[in-house]
Structure formats: structure tokens, C-alpha cells
Design an enzyme around this catalytic site. Structure first.
Site, short mmCIF file in Angstrom:
data_model
loop_
_atom_site.label_atom_id
_atom_site.label_comp_id
_atom_site.label_asym_id
_atom_site.label_seq_id
_atom_site.Cartn_x
_atom_site.Cartn_y
_atom_site.Cartn_z
N LYS A 164 0.87 -1.23 -0.01
CA LYS A 164 0.07 0.03 -0.16
C LYS A 164 0.89 1.25 -0.05
CE LYS A 164 -3.85 -0.65 2.48
NZ LYS A 164 -4.40 -0.78 3.74
N ARG B 163 -3.26 3.09 8.45
CA ARG B 163 -3.67 1.87 7.52
C ARG B 163 -2.58 1.00 7.80
NH1 ARG B 163 -4.84 4.45 1.89
NH2 ARG B 163 -5.94 2.49 1.71
N GLY C 43 -8.57 -7.92 4.37
CA GLY C 43 -9.20 -8.09 5.48
C GLY C 43 -8.60 -8.66 6.56
N MET D 168 -6.12 -7.14 8.48
CA MET D 168 -5.66 -6.03 9.48
C MET D 168 -6.76 -4.95 9.40
SD MET D 168 -1.79 -6.57 10.04
CE MET D 168 -1.02 -6.66 8.37
N ARG E 248 -3.01 -1.48 -6.55
CA ARG E 248 -2.28 -2.51 -6.48
C ARG E 248 -2.69 -3.41 -7.62
NH1 ARG E 248 -5.54 -5.06 -1.18
NH2 ARG E 248 -7.46 -5.10 -2.42
N HIS F 265 -14.90 -10.46 0.51
CA HIS F 265 -13.69 -11.46 0.84
C HIS F 265 -13.84 -12.71 0.08
CE1 HIS F 265 -12.36 -14.72 3.24
NE2 HIS F 265 -11.31 -14.07 3.68
N SER G 298 17.15 -41.24 -19.82
CA SER G 298 15.77 -40.57 -19.49
C SER G 298 16.00 -40.89 -17.89
CB SER G 298 14.71 -41.28 -20.12
OG SER G 298 13.58 -40.68 -19.53
N CYS H 262 11.17 -38.70 -17.40
CA CYS H 262 10.07 -39.28 -17.67
C CYS H 262 9.43 -39.66 -16.42
CB CYS H 262 10.04 -40.57 -18.50
SG CYS H 262 11.22 -41.78 -17.71
N TYR I 153 14.63 -32.66 -23.12
CA TYR I 153 13.20 -32.78 -23.20
C TYR I 153 12.53 -33.08 -21.70
CZ TYR I 153 13.39 -37.86 -23.49
OH TYR I 153 13.42 -39.13 -23.07
P1 ADP Z 1 -7.75 -2.59 3.29
O1 ADP Z 1 -6.45 -2.98 3.42
O2 ADP Z 1 -8.63 -3.48 4.45
O3 ADP Z 1 -8.40 -2.26 2.18
P2 ADP Z 1 -7.39 0.40 3.64
O4 ADP Z 1 -6.33 0.88 4.47
O5 ADP Z 1 -7.49 0.61 2.44
O6 ADP Z 1 -7.74 -1.15 4.27
O7 ADP Z 1 -8.47 1.03 4.23
C1 ADP Z 1 -9.88 0.62 4.49
C2 ADP Z 1 -10.80 1.76 3.91
O8 ADP Z 1 -10.72 3.10 4.43
C3 ADP Z 1 -11.12 1.76 2.47
O9 ADP Z 1 -12.19 1.84 1.88
C4 ADP Z 1 -9.96 2.95 2.08
O10 ADP Z 1 -10.21 3.65 0.94
C5 ADP Z 1 -10.49 3.69 3.03
N1 ADP Z 1 -9.64 5.02 3.58
C6 ADP Z 1 -8.30 4.61 4.14
N2 ADP Z 1 -7.62 5.76 4.27
C7 ADP Z 1 -8.24 6.73 3.86
C8 ADP Z 1 -8.34 8.15 3.95
N3 ADP Z 1 -7.09 8.88 4.19
N4 ADP Z 1 -9.37 9.13 3.54
C9 ADP Z 1 -10.37 8.33 3.16
N5 ADP Z 1 -10.80 7.14 3.18
C10 ADP Z 1 -9.72 6.29 3.72
MG MG Z 2 -7.69 -0.88 0.80
MG MG Z 3 -7.93 -3.67 6.44
#
Ligand code: ADP
Ligand code: MG
Ligand code: MG
Length: 926
Positions: free
Chosen positions: A29, A99, A108, A110, A349, A471, A795, A862, A882
């Protein structure tokens, strides 16, 4: 000073300290937020605390490096300067999100905290600045809830338990007599916040932190702490993500999608992740924040709707989509937020996708000149081709099922393919049932990381809630599972193990069928049909022109053939198998096991007579009955192979495998042969061995009974002569098994060559032929130089070579080999993936010694490893000519061989430069 570690990396105002290549340090990220900043996309400013801090944190009893606090403060000051706002400033407060972000995405796993920096003072400032009381208190309410859940640990451990904050919201709604969160006004939200804080005090004994700096460090600690939570550990295990990677923490300025109807938030893919089609694919919600889109609380709108609703933002997003694809040369997965009409990018990503999509995207991107054919090959993992060979529903049967009213529901086509199985309602049952050999469809309201093992065990996954980015959808695509998600008409009841849908009740254990390509859920079992590729190539029931998936498959194969150095042969004993293999692109037969033929019609009788014979004369009599039968088999194969080389192995298994062991069968045989039962019994008993794998088998048989080798070689060469006379070229290669000493081979080779010359003379027709050996016991590998004086080819029989090198009987390894792999004594099952350091070293030695003696020696493999991509790569590296694998793995082997050469042969400088950015993406897919 110069060498002091740097832990914090700023991004914002068009410039970032990091880049996309720094995923190891900044996490996926963080690295991509930096990259997007650098290429001029609008990213709210922030900074990333590196993964090294996570490693430090766990090495030093959950503490931070001494210099971290200063670095964080300095980076925060830069963000504050860029935004003209300050964290905790009562008049003009900066709000941030905290984040997590590991090197590989862990969906999902963390938790993220949004709206950090709000307290009783800063809310007032924000209300004054925005004039939007409801928005401010909605944000504050969300913050206290998320912070309480994630940082203060109020979130229940089990997902079926109720979140205390959700319970308070429900209570409040009941009091007000309303149904939706949006119906609660600012005063209600204020009241909720007070109640939330009271709950926090009750549960933790402490006040909710008011100081934004305390809030920030609390959240940072929680992200690092989450790296070791149970869900994260389970996910890492499943996807081979090492613990030492650690997670980074991103602190980023908040932008608000919940400021009104001109604001919103969404997620998207730059192409359709299920089919790979080059269309913008995504979902969004207006007046919403962050997780609202994926949480399934409100149903998001398809991105195509934004085109009408908000053409300006749509056009901008579509432009960013193209900028990103051009820059990354990949299909990307994005998160964005619109704040009062201004668009911000919050994440990107490389997007997860199905194998279908992977292949289509790779092919399309070559066409668009975004990538080269080499890059396309590097992107497609050979095993993904398996999905193209996977079954689809019989179209007619499905149609009639739908017409008969068996269509239960329609959800999102989250993971293509056809699956039919019995319904189970939790992951544990899915695992248990699958262990018993049942096909199951795991049916859940929605899935979560706890369900991963059950998802893995199921044929297909069906969920009632969640979109294409839920998920279930993400994980299913990654696993290559059939998945129908967000099927909102299902009423799943976990307590009774039933679901209601279109007025019907489906019980646990009932059969259903799901079509992950169309999203349909159908009652009952529906037979599946072979994939398009098989229909074109094998069944020949489909015209390539009508088979787009086949066409893509064919392109990939063509490119693969351009770059691979290894030839691909097949292991086949029958003409039909050989024909399938040729259709899949096999260039020869690497192993034709003659003993399989003996179990064919009319052959086992004379075979048994031969085995039970007392005298050479009797044995020869029995053999002469076998000769025409074997000749016919070989002729059939030569004909199909049409001049491609065919390696035929002389008889290999211990003879007792061919004779009956029960009394009744032995009596019957005695009667057939006109000998007393006792004699048969005695002869069978005398064949008993304590360790047949190392017993009277392989070339040892032909040395003791040379007449067997004589008959087999005669049959091979007579067949060759016959087919040649019909105008079809032939190239037989006779292979002597289990040779450990050159004299063994010498003995057998003399017989084979004598028979060849006799047949050529008798039949008056010439054909090329080779005599060679299997290298499958260590002595053979070690003395490969001596053996190469006689053998025209080697072989590697890596099944036996692995058994004999490891001293492990494959048939008896069940009890300890899996635990061995779990304990990482062997990283992978050595019977599936070549043990490069042990068995591989012997192979390498044999290659070198063999080539030294005979430079033009043909070298192949083989063993079953010949169809395993990693082993194929190894064969490429040690310079075999081969690999030979089962017919259905031939396409996989073709691709694996091309990748082996692209990844291991010295690239040109230009190739290296072009490959750089795509590299992160390849690693992600292992
Ligand atoms: P995940 O790894 O679970 O996607 P994220 O860190 O991307 O977690 O964040 C979860 C949600 O919060 C996402 O929808 C993201 O767009 C939103 N979000 C994260 N940071 C910001 C921010 N600075 N402003 C607005 N929304 C945010
Ligand atoms: Mg995200
Ligand atoms: Mg998250």
C-alpha cells in the site's frame, strides 16, 4: 550519521520518498501510494512507517526504535504544512487514517482506523469549518467505534457475536423508531458517541483517549500488533508469506466521502477481474465512507452508473485508469474517494483475477503493445492453465434445468467455472465432508478469513452478501475456485443448517450447482462438460473460430513454443492417449510402459504362461504368443506419433505383479494352462519378495530371461518396419530400465541392436533407432560416463531415483512424508517437486558425465516430476533436451518450459529494464 536508519517515508504534494519498487520496506500500500504520488495522481498526503519498525517491534518486546518518534513528528509536520491544518488544532484540525499494509496484500487481515484526530474540541472546529454538523458527528461516531474495536480491543473475537457498538446503534434506532443509520441526526450521533465512550470506559476501565497524539500512537501500535493476530497468522501460512516480512503503517490525510451527495467512495478494477474483459469494473456509493462499499451494509452501484450520474468524475476516473495501466502495465485494483466533487486516489495494487482473466489480460495487453509476449508468459503461472481445462456445465442440461424452474437465484459471477456439490453451511463442515470425498458447495452469508480452509476444500463458494470485491470473491479468484457472491435472495439460517430461496428450502447435504461464469444458482446436480479447449482439441466437437478461450490458449502456447528450449514429450501407453498428447502439443513419447499393455485384452494369459514357464522352450512358446499382440500395440502408437520419437521401456515391474494371488484365480489359471494347481501356487510363492522395489525387476529381468528382451525388441522393430512401409516415418528409442552398471546395459543393448539389425534385414526397410537407459538408481548416475559409452540417451526416472536417493519407499512414505514437509525437513514433497539439492545433484552429475563422454547424448526426464513447473525449470537449468509428462499436463509443461528459459537465461539489458516494474506483481503470484 549518514548511515542512520530511516524509518519514515513521506508522500504528498506531487513527490514521494518511496517508489513502487520499495514494497519490501513500505509494504504494497505504502509503495503504491508513493508511486501514484510520483506519477501525479491526486493522493492525500501522508507518510509510511517502514516494515523494519515492525520487525524491530517484535524483536524488542513491543517497543520502537529510539529515533522513530522524532521521524514521525517531522513527517507529520510536513503533512500538516501541505494541508494547512494541524493534528489536534481546535480551530483547523487535521484528520488522518492509520492503515496497515504488508508487502503482499492480505485482504481483510488487518484493520484500518479512519478519522483519527477527532476529540471533543476538534469536532467543534470541524463543524465551524464545514458547517456540516451531521457529517462531523458521523465521522466522530465512526472513529470512536473503529478505534474502540481495533485499538481498544472491543471487537468480539467471533464474528457471530455482536459488536457492542452495533448493539448500541440498534438500541438507539429502536428508541427513535428508525431503520437506517442515515436517519439518525447530529444530536442522535452525539448521544451515540457518549454512549460509545461509556461502553469503552466500562469494558477497559479507561477513558477514551482525547489527545490526538495518544490516539495516533495507539493506532500505530494496534497495526503492528495485528501482524501477529490469529487471522493474519493463518493467512500467512496459507499463502507462504513469511513472518519476517512484517507490516508497514500508513498515516494519511483523511478525505471524506461522507460530506454529502457530491461526495462518495468506491473501488474498482481497471479490467473485469472475472473475465479479463477490457472494461472499467467497479462499484461506488455516494455519501459514504471507506469500508461502506465492501461491508455489504448498503448495496453499491456499478461504476457504469457513474457515467450518467456524474460524467465529469467518471471521465477523470477513466483517465486515471488508463494512466495506471500504462504506467504499471498491469490490471490494477483501485480505491478512490470523492470529496465535494474532487477525486482522490487512496490505493492501487495489481488486481487479483481468475486464470481466465489472467490469460485474457495478458493476451490483450500484448495486442495493445503494453507488454511483450515474453512478459505475458512470465505472468501466467503454468498451473493457471489448468483452469482453462476445467469443466463447464453441459449447456443443454443447464438450460433444461432452468426451464424446469430449478434456477434458485442469481448472484455475482465472482469466480468462473462450473461446480456442483452438496450444500454445507460452515467451513468446518466443508473440510470434514471433503475429507470424506464429498463434493461440497460452501454456502455462507458472507465469508471471512476464518473460512479459508473450508473454502479451499469446497468445489465452489456461494455467499448471500458482498460484492465483487468482497472477501469471498477475492479469495475465490485467488484460489481459482468457482464462486457466486452476493446472492441476496438467499436466506441462510446457520442455526438450522438450511436456506430459503425462491420459496424453497434447501437443507444441508442437498445438491446444488453454481455457475461462476454467469452467477446462476441451480437446484440439484448438473453434469459438467469438458472445457472449450478440450472440446476443440480432444473431442473435436467445437470449431476454434467459436471458441475465444481456446484462441487465447492457442496464442499463449504459440508464444511459449517460441521461447522454450526444452522439448515436451508425453508418457503414454496407448494410441488414444498418444493422440490426446499430440493434440496438446506433445513432440514425442518419453515413456511408453510396455507392462501396461500386458493387462490389455488377450495378453495377460500368455504373459502369465511366460512367467510360470519352467523351461526356456516353454517361455519362448508363451512369448511367441505375445509378440504379435505387442507389435500391434506399438504399431498403433507409431502411427499416431507420425515420426515423432517414441521411447519404449522394456519390461520393468517385478513379475509377481502379473500373477494371481488368490487360490480361486490360481486354480483357474492352472486349468487354463493344463498344469496342476500346486505347481502354479508354488511358482507364484517363489516370486514373493521382501522388498520388490529393490528386487527382481528392471533390466534384471531381461538379463536373467534374455528371451523377454528379444521378444519385446522384435515386436518394437517389426512394428516400426510395418508402419514405415506404410509411408509413415518412425523413430523408436528402446529404453532399458534400472541400470546401475554399464555391463547390465551392455548386455541388454546387444540384444536390442541385434534384433534391430535382424528385423531391418528381414523386412528390407531401414529406420533410425536409438538404445538408451533410464537413470534411476544412484549408481547409474554416478557412473554415467561409463554408461554413456553404451547409451545413446538417458531418461531420468525421477520417481525411482527419488526413492533410491532418499532411501524412502514411496508406497510406505504416507505416514511420515507429510509430517516431514510440515516440519519443513523437505520444503515440498520430493515425489512432486524434485529435491534439487539431493536428487537434483545426482541428475546434474549424470548430465555432465554423460555429455562429457557422448556430446550428442539425448537427455530427458520421464518421472512424474516432468509435469511439475518447478521441476521443469530445474530440468531446463541442468540442460536436459526434453521433459515428458502425462498428456493433460503437456500445455502446462510447454508454458513452464518457456518460463524457465525466460526467467533463467541471461536477459538482455533492455529486457531487464522493462521487467523491473512488473516484478512486484510476479512475486505476488508466487
Ligand atoms: P484494506 O487494506 O482493508 O483495504 P485500507 O487501509 O485500504 O484497508 O482502508 C479501508 C478503507 O478506508 C478503504 O475503503 C479506504 O479507501 C478507506 N480509507 C483509508 N484511508 C483513507 C483516507 N485517508 N481517507 C479516506 N478514506 C480512507
Ligand atoms: Mg484498501
Ligand atoms: Mg484492512
Amino acid at each position: 550519521m549518514a548511515n542512520r536508519a530511516k524509518y519514515v517515508y513521506f508522500f504528498g504534494s506531487g513527490k514521494a520518498e518511496g517508489t513502487a519498487e520499495m514494497k519490501g520496506l513500505l509494504g504494497g500500500k505504502g509503495a503504491n501510494l508513493a508511486e501514484m504520488t510520483n506519477i501525479g495522481l491526486p493522493v492525500p498526503p501522508g507518510f509510511t512507517i517502514s516494515t523494519e519498525v515492525c520487525t524491530y517491534f517484535y524483536k524488542h518486546g513491543n517497543t520502537y526504535p529510539k529515533t522513530l518518534r522524532k521521524e514521525v513528528e517531522a513527517a507529520l509536520a510536513k503533512v500538516e504544512k501541505a494541508m494547512g491544518a494541524k493534528l489536534g488544532d481546535p480551530a483547523n484540525p487535521l484528520l488522518v487514517s492509520v492503515r496497515s499494509g504488508a508487502r503482499a496484500s492480505m485482504p481483510g487481515m488487518m484493520d484500518t482506523v479512519l478519522n483519527l484526530g477527532l476529540n471533543n474540541q476538534t469536532v467543534q472546529g470541524l463543524v465551524e469549518r464545514t458547517g456540516n454538523e451531521r457529517f462531523v458527528f458521523d465521522s466522530y461516531r465512526r472513529f470512536v467505534q473503529m478505534y474502540g474495536d481495533v485499538v481498544l480491543g472491543l471487537k468480539p473475537v467471533h464474528k457471530d457475536d455482536i459488536d457492542p457498538f452495533e448493539a448500541i446503534i440498534e438500541q438507539k434506532k429502536r428508541e427513535k423508531g428508525v431503520h437506517l443509520d442515515t436517519e439518525l441526526g447530529a444530536d442522535d450521533l452525539k448521544d451515540l458517541i457518549e454512549r460509545f465512550k461509556k461502553a469503552v470506559k466500562e469494558k477497559t476501565g479507561r477513558d477514551f483517549p482525547e489527545d490526538p497524539m495518544d490516539q495516533l500512537w495507539g493506532a500505530i501500535g494496534a497495526v503492528f500488533g495485528s501482524w501477529m493476530n490469529e487471522r493474519a497468522i493463518a493467512y500467512r501460512k496459507l499463502y507462504d508469506i513469511p513472518e519476517w516480512w512484517g507490516t508497514a503503517v500508513n498515516i494519511q490525510t483523511m478525505v471524506f466521502g461522507n460530506m454529502g451527495e457530491d461526495s462518495g467512495t468506491g473501488v474498482g478494477f481497471t479490467r473485469d477481474p472475472a473475465t479479463g474483459e477490457n472494461v472499467f469494473y467497479g462499484e461506488y456509493l455516494m455519501n459514504a465512507q471507506g469500508e461502506d462499499v465492501v461491508a455489504g451494509i448498503r448495496t453499491p452501484l456499478p461504476i457504469s452508473q457513474m457515467k450518467q450520474q456524474n460524467p465529469k468524475i467518471y471521465a477523470e476516473l477513466d483517465k486515471f485508469r488508463k494512466v495506471l495501466e500504462k504506467h504499471y502495465r498491469e490490471m490494477m485494483d483501485i480505491e478512490f474517494t470523492i470529496q465535494q466533487g474532487k477525486l482522490y486516489m487512496l490505493q492501487c495494487r495489481v488486481g487479483k483475477r481468475t486464470a481466465f482473466a489472467e490469460i485474457r489480460i495478458a493476451v490483450d495487453m500484448v495486442q495493445q503493445k503494453l507488454i511483450t509476449d515474453r512478459e505475458a508468459l512470465r505472468r501466467i503461472h503454468p498451473d493457471q492453465l489448468n483452469q482453462l481445462l476445467r469443466p463447464v456445465f453441459d449447456a443443454k442440461e443447464k438450460e433444461s434445468a432452468v426451464r424446469a424452474g430449478r434456477l434458485l437465484a442469481k448472484g455475482l459471477n465472482a469466480g468462473p467455472g462450473a461446480a456442483t456439490g452438496r450444500v454445507v453451511f460452515n467451513a468446518h463442515d466443508a473440510e470434514e465432508w471433503a475429507k470424506r470425498g464429498e463434493s461440497v458447495i460452501l454456502t455462507r452469508i458472507e465469508t471471512s478469513p476464518e473460512d479459508i480452509k473450508g473454502m479451499d476444500a469446497a468445489e465452489g463458494i456461494l455467499t448471500a452478501r458482498g460484492g465483487m470485491t468482497s472477501h469471498a470473491a477475492l479469495v475465490a479468484r485467488q484460489m481459482g475456485k468457482v464462486c457466486v457472491a452476493g446472492c441476496s435472495t438467499l436466506e441462510v439460517d446457520y442455526s438450522t443448517h438450511t436456506m430459503k430461496v425462491s420459496g424453497q428450502v434447501i437443507n444441508e447435504g442437498d445438491w446444488i450447482s453454481i455457475d461462476g461464469t454467469t452467477g446462476e444458482v441451480i437446484n440439484g446436480k448438473i453434469d459438467t462438460r469438458p472445457s472449450e479447449v478440450l472440446q476443440v482439441l480432444i473431442e473435436k466437437t467445437m470449431d476454434p473460430k467459436d471458441a475465444p478461450v481456446y484462441q487465447e490458449f492457442e496464442k499463449i502456447m504459440k508464444w511459449a513454443d517460441k521461447y522454450r528450449r526444452l522439448k515436451i514429450r508425453t508418457n503414454a501407453d496407448q494410441p488414444d492417449q498418444s493422440a490426446n498428447a499430440v493434440a496438446f502439443g506433445a513432440q514425442g513419447i518419453g515413456l511408453c510402459r510396455t507392462e501396461h499393455m500386458f493387462f490389455g485384452e488377450g495378453k495377460i494369459g500368455p504373459m502369465r504362461e511366460m512367467i510360470l514357464a519352467d523351461t526356456v522352450a516353454d517361455r519362448k512358446a508363451a512369448l511367441s504368443k505375445l509378440l504379435p499382440l505387442q507389435r500391434q500395440d506399438f504399431a498403433g502408437i507409431f502411427e499416431v506419433m507420425d515420426g515423432r520419437p517414441v521411447t519404449i521401456r522394456t519390461i520393468d515391474p517385478p513379475l509377481h505383479e502379473f500373477v494371481p494371488h488368490e487360490e480361486a484365480a490360481q486354480r483357474e489359471l492352472a486349468q487354463q494352462m493344463g498344469v496342476p494347481y500346486e505347481k502354479v501356487k508354488q511358482r507364484v510363492d517363489s516370486l514373493h519378495e521382501f522388498n520388490p522395489m529393490l528386487g527382481f525387476r528392471g533390466c534384471r529381468l531381461g538379463i536373467i530371461y534374455p528371451e523377454i528382451t528379444e521378444m519385446q525388441s522384435r515386436a518394437i522393430f517389426e512394428a516400426a518396419a510395418e508402419v514405415k512401409k506404410r509411408g509413415i516415418p518412425v523413430e523408436p528409442e528402446v529404453m532399458i530400465p534400472l541400470v546401475g552398471h554399464v555391463k547390465e546395459l551392455h548386455h541388454q543393448a546387444q540384444i536390442v541392436r541385434r534384433m534391430a539389425e535382424e528385423v531391418i534385414r528381414e523386412q528390407g526397410v531401414r529406420f533410425p533407432y536409438l538404445v538408451g537407459t533410464m537413470i534411476e538408481i544412484p549408481r547409474g548416475a554416478i557412473t554415467a560416463d561409463e554408461i554413456a559409452e553404451v547409451a545413446e540417451f538417458f531418461s531420468f526416472g525421477t520417481n525411482d531415483l527419488t526413492q533410491t536417493t532418499l532411501g524412502v519407499s514411496r508406497d510406505d512414505a504416507g505416514r511420515f512424508l507429510l509430517p516431514y514437509v510440515e516440519k519443513e525437513i523437505y520444503a515440498k514433497d520430493p515425489f512432486e517437486v524434485i529435491d534439487r539439492t539431493g536428487v537434483g545433484a545426482l541428475m546434474k552429475m549424470a548430465v555432465e558425465r554423460g555429455r562429457d563422454k557422448r556430446p550428442d547424448i539425448k537427455l530427458g526426464i520421464c518421472g512424474e516430476h516432468g509435469g511439475d513447473p518447478s521441476s521443469i525449470e530445474f530440468c531446463h537449468i541442468i540442460g536436459l533436451n526434453y521433459v515428458s509428462c502425462s498428456p493433460f499436463r503437456v500445455p502446462i509443461a510447454r508454458l513452464a518450459a518457456a518460463r524457465a528459459s525466460l526467467l533463467n537465461d541471461r536477459p538482455t539489458a533492455r529486457g531487464r529494464a522493462r521487467a523491473r516494474i512488473g516484478r512486484g506483481a510476479r512475486k505476488r503470484r508466487r
